[in-house]
Write a protein that holds these residues in place. Structure first.
Motif, PDB file in Angstrom:
ATOM      1  N   VAL A   5       0.804  -1.219   0.000  1.00  0.00           N
ATOM      2  CA  VAL A   5       0.000   0.000   0.000  1.00  0.00           C
ATOM      3  C   VAL A   5       0.844   1.280   0.000  1.00  0.00           C
ATOM      4  O   VAL A   5       0.311   2.361  -0.216  1.00  0.00           O
ATOM      5  N   ALA A   6       2.160   1.166   0.257  1.00  0.00           N
ATOM      6  CA  ALA A   6       2.989   2.367   0.224  1.00  0.00           C
ATOM      7  C   ALA A   6       3.299   2.801  -1.206  1.00  0.00           C
ATOM      8  O   ALA A   6       3.884   3.855  -1.421  1.00  0.00           O
ATOM      9  N   LEU A  41       0.828   2.869  -4.208  1.00  0.00           N
ATOM     10  CA  LEU A  41      -0.518   2.538  -4.683  1.00  0.00           C
ATOM     11  C   LEU A  41      -0.585   2.248  -6.173  1.00  0.00           C
ATOM     12  O   LEU A  41      -1.425   1.481  -6.629  1.00  0.00           O
ATOM     13  N   ALA A 101      -2.727  -3.872   5.722  1.00  0.00           N
ATOM     14  CA  ALA A 101      -3.660  -2.894   5.173  1.00  0.00           C
ATOM     15  C   ALA A 101      -4.140  -3.239   3.768  1.00  0.00           C
ATOM     16  O   ALA A 101      -5.146  -2.696   3.315  1.00  0.00           O
TER      17      ALA A 101
END
Lengths: 253, 253, 253, 253, 253, 253, 253, 253
Positions: E156-157, E159, E184
């Motif tokens: 998720v870092a 996207l 996440a």
């Protein structure tokens, strides 16, 4: 079986009315408390002059007052911890000599003569929110016969405040340190004194303080080796241990 | 800035070589350790005669030996806790006078004169598996100058064993109690003595003992108010606190 | 002070050699174990015929063998739990009559006569991975004199397997159920029988089973009210309780 | 499908009205409860004479009264646990024969004949704060048909109190021990008796007692192997297990 | 009691050899599995064509090979999860047709015909360290008959990486998302698709990841309502649930 | 930047009013939602026909009513979960067509046509105390367009109850199972069906149920591989996932 | 779709070869990374000049060396954290210019010019056991371009040591504080400086330190409001945040 | 000992009235705060112009008002956090210039001149339930002199919302991100910006969110290395750290 019944039995043996075998059988059943056990218990409270203590939390005002009155009748000092104003009102009605220490939530009544200057100990707290626990410790310690020096609001984020109290701390024979949040104060105080430090984690804080768990863990992991820990918010226990430490030393000399 | 440099500065003021304003500026920058702080620290170790202590866990034998040798050179007593046999072998090569206490995992060396009969304290343990922690406490306490009475294998499931040791316990000025599993022994001992009890939870147990957490919680919630607690397996800390308690008492008289 | 010394003292009183006051003083100091306490302890083990048990985990093979030999010399049955093959090799050398129960990790030796058909109890386990704990329970129960019916591999995801064993379960006077993972089996078994169910959480599982904690919590929260719980992997304890239950019933009749 | 419908079907097969293939199809769908399963369930409650039990917590007084009335109509004994005074008021209106046990928070009504002297069992509690849980256990046990001996206020910090009750404990066929704080009492009681001990952790305590978790862990790690544990504050479950133990024993003889 | 024995019994009733009362008695004892229960179980595996699965962790190579061989003899597909290279070597010796999926730690062997293009599902993983769990899910899903699209290394870092895979995700009938650390990714994926998301926390991480607990909690608290969770590292379970979802949908049409 | 503004820009390029370099600059800043992203989001809700949902806990009745009214104005179905009777009173005043599902604590209003017989799914709960969570799941699922079969009060301590419901369970395309206490029901149900099981731990229980944690852990460690888990008391999420599963299957055909 | 392909498309629109409708369709599918997203990502690393970083834990030496070589080929600085001596040996073979920082367990290689005196920051640690984490922070910070002042062995039990370092701390634009055990040092340092303090709990300690959890909780509950926290042992993260803080400030001017 | 008394002493040395030895003795006792320590503390607050802050939770309205008035009298800005409407009413009576920020629960009063445009920072929150914590951060940051950009309702399940705010985020010198439930937003934001991200877990959620613990763990394990964490719901602390970061940068230039 009281002291009298044992004597009676021995007289029976002496007089020949009771065989030694029967006496042996009776002795084998001898309840432990009769064999001096309860006496030691009694001796201890007499020798130490410790007051009777009521844990008032979860008891109705009427119950607290009832127990207080009964204990007071025995002639010793009486204490009730975690006591509400309502509990004090009920106690005061039956025992007008009782005093209420509001911040400490302690009801006390002295009936025994009091020797001044025993100790002294210091009770230190990190912030004003820790005061109720610190005052419980301080007031109980005073009823247990100790001279108490209070050092308040000396959090580790402003070291000059605790450093300026070094002389007071240096005279204490035991130091009680109450702190919530990260519980770092006992480690700092432990490095400043050559006395045992009794750390009391308080439930002050929010979020990841988990009701005092963060402070408790901090204190158990203290890098100052003269630190021991009691339960969260247990000001009473800290005072009791401090009294034990002082008396243990006095007993020797 | 040492004692000498301060004296020099004051001499400068006295002789007029240094203005009072300049002297004030120098004093305002005075590092804390120079203002007596470090001295107090020093005074404490001198007055208490406490040995230097090495925490050997996580250090190589060579590192332990190196630190041990350097500390020994200072002339005081030296201790290394949580020390393996390999660490002792390395220490022994550089300090043949060092002794290894195997069960306690402690390496010790005495260089200072030793006063007999200080205390005494008692070190109690519940089962044979708690012995390493109890021995760490007992051996360290002895190096700290205390007379130690050992009471072993007195679990609460066989009360007669602990009850038969009441006289030994009664003479102790502080009692260290090491227990794993449910950690109930300090509560029972606390009810038998009129001295502070230092409870040491041990990591002995399995399953829901969670490496000593069950014992730790049991001790923190003790119904005997004279019980305080140190970290899991922290025999060294318990001994240190016991020494503080005894010295705190002796200091007074 | 043994039975003999007390008799001697009473004879002294009878003969007048000892005053009743002096005798009273001696009695007041009477150690508890002498007053019948230890005897009760002794009576219990005699009456119950329970074997001596060694917890071998954390002991060297030599230590296990040494204790085993000493206990065997007393003439009773001897058990060692959590024993490795190495421990058995050492025991076997000093006690060739000892047997090794490999899956159960138990070393046992019978020296007392054995009454058949006491109980019976059932030992149930959810999966093959729970077998070591279940076997510890079953083997220990047999050494404690019980007849044991084993019911294996009856997980709750295939109910027909446990349902097909209902008749065996119905005859049991106590049922030990060992399960890891979600620990649901005791609840299901508890609904099928009219006997006490002793639940043993096992450390079988991974991830959020947390070494048996998930099973432990499941069992403590069982919706079957006849379920009680012992520690994680504690097959020995479950067997001991089952023996107590059976003996408690037999004692009455 | 009841016993009658199965018989009817078999008669159809016998008379030739129903083919064996069709009968097989019907049998393959046979709901389990009809195949004797529910009957066993029924047999159990009939044979054991156990009362119906309502868990009143979280139910309105009206709901408790409604269920109570319906159950009472079936003619058996009825119990409601965790019942408030308000719940009792509502029950009393519809069932004037119901009794309220205030400390135990139990509403009970007996409609079945009662055999005296079954058991007996003992219910032990550490402090007065544990009384509600202990009384729940004792009252429920009495409704389950057991004779109950109550032993109260025998905390481990004053051993003479529990030691003086050894004779009462010795006669019990099962012992229920309720304790909060450190939960050490079951271990001590376990060492004094030769019967199964059912330990009930109570939520009494503060700080690191974590609502009974400290006591729960202490009991799970008991050094007395005859101790099993039920959920925190679960006096009802302890009584139920005790009844199972006593009945399991009686069934045999 | 098989289908045949029931038919035989019914024939006996029809012929009059067996009374209806005796037949009723036999039926009342009918083991549940005989009443169609086990058949359903059997039907299910037949209808779904699911392979037999061995959980190899904690089993010796020889044990894995033995079970594998026995299962393979039944003619269906066979899988072993959490299998080491050693286990595969042993399996390969007895079943040369078996394949080892190294990253997934899965041994598999197909004996049944395979329908292409069932599903498809997507297996997504956050980082390369999550690959073993993701591959276990993907390989097992393929053996369960599903078409699998793999999407790897889409944390998720960054996207843009996951966003660029939206079309692949959009075609999936179920999405398995494996992630450690903060867990996440399932929330983000859940917001991108209109299909059920099966989240698999992995034990990847250090410190306060607590072996996957941080990821597990993150997933249970997902703000995307189409997310469900399986146990830590449970790639097998996620694949199994995905197969159930796909088959549940296919069954309908 | 809407579809129109992009077209406008492209027209500008075509007509030569806008240089390609300037157009590139504008496109590089193109917000993601304009590039089709938000449309997908929109498409999803349109295609699935999912109602808008308000989480009412922690909102005032006025706030709930305000949001409800605004959402209803958009013409779709509207739901509010965790809604009190007070919240419904406020909603009802502004939207008289809204319905209150009391046990489920759900306010709903349908404005879209409804297709019958989608699914079906089953919602199962262990005890009557789990009903609020189960009803939240069932009512929400119905508003999401599914046909729901309710199966209540089928705890694992009385297996015949769940076994008698096997036919209902067999027809379900997804099964939601709500259970508190030990959370064992999903494992048992998982063994009975060939469909995905969505387990919802409920906060029902006391003591060591820790507000649903015991049930949660039990479900995560289920021995039935077709079980996935949502958050404690998350009936809404379970219904949402069930709808996703059914639609995922329907989409395919 | 690169910058070039978009330009090409716009040229097509301009020349009339491509209709605006077709261009719109192409744009609607524009992958996010093409719309400038990935470029920003790229810009960031270019602008900040941050080195590429390999987390070497759980990777084989060969894997680390392979990734290192590939990254080095890109011409930037390269770092590997949590790298063993074996990993360095493998890296060194392919990249002889790489350096091993043993205490920090970091392999680094600089290929970019380095500006001196950026910052500075301070890295403080409580004890020598915290050194590996502190060195990871310090070495990484240096590779990130910062000037680092190291302050070691300044535990809170000896305040004079940290007080004597106040001037060094005062110049730092960010202070990283690494501490295990009770984690009190960041609170004390936070009170001494007017800069952000990044606290790194270390897993140093035993017993109730729970692998760094005690320190983590202490730091999260710090009474100094300028303290933030990173994961246990996360020296790399602390350095990265410090670099962000310094660059965030530099960017402004 | 103030500056004046030290000067006086030095004058005594200069004039010969005081010997250098006596002066040395006086200096050795010099309290630390006199040696410049307290001044530094004072300097810091003066230089930073930080307002005085009251933590109002657990204080009576009268207490808050009393402290507020006293602090306001000193002439600086004053803030009270976690303040109820009642507390504001009491403050407003004594300080009519005070303002109440209702959502943020902050009372503030500015008395110092304010420089515009310092920073800026961004305060981001995931859902509307996180607003109180985000507003506490934003309002406090504004009183600390920062320009604040608010970005609300940008949960990770709808990425387009956060992506559309990238330009605002890009200008921030520090980003505060408040999120409950799974706490994933800081990781996503961390990947979008080149500034330090201060993550604030909020206690928003239910079930396994454990009052913010799930979010806290998620943030500590963030895969974005520019994320640091403060305590649960600690909006004030996040603002304070942001101010430190901005000032640390400004100080340099």
């Amino acid at each position: 079986m009281t002291r009298e019944t044992i004597l009676q039995m021995l007289e029976g043996v002496r007089s020949g009315e009771l065989s030694t075998a029967d006496a042996l059988t009776q002795l084998a059943k001898l309840p432990y408390e009769d064999a001096g056990f309860a006496k030691i218990d009694h001796h201890r409270s007499l020798r130490l002059g410790l007051p009777e203590v009521i844990y008032a939390a979860g008891k109705t005002p009427a119950q607290v007052a009832g127990i207080f009155e009964r204990m007071a009748a025995a002639g010793g000092d009486v204490l009730a911890t975690r006591a509400s104003a309502e509990a004090f009102a009920a106690v005061h009605e039956v025992e007008p000599r009782a005093t209420y220490h509001e911040t400490a939530r302690v009801i006390g009544m002295r009936q025994q003569p009091h020797v001044a200057g025993v100790g002294p100990i210091a009770v230190v707290c990190a912030g004003t929110s820790d005061l109720p626990v610190a005052e419980e410790a301080a007031v109980v310690a005073e009823y247990l016969g100790l001279e108490v020096h209070r050092v308040v609001d000396v959090g580790v984020a402003g070291l000059h405040r605790i450093l300026s109290q070094r002389e007071v701390l240096a005279t204490a024979r035991a130091v009680i340190v109450c702190a919530g949040m990260e519980g770092a104060l006992p480690s700092v105080v432990g490095g400043l004194v050559a006395a045992p430090v009794i750390a009391v984690p308080t439930s002050v804080g929010y979020g990841a303080s988990f009701g005092g768990v963060a402070a408790l863990l901090g204190m158990l992991n203290s890098c100052s080796p003269n630190v021991t820990v009691v339960n969260i918010d247990n000001g009473f226990g800290a005072a009791y241990v401090a009294a034990m430490i002082v008396r243990s030393g006095d007993r020797k000399s």
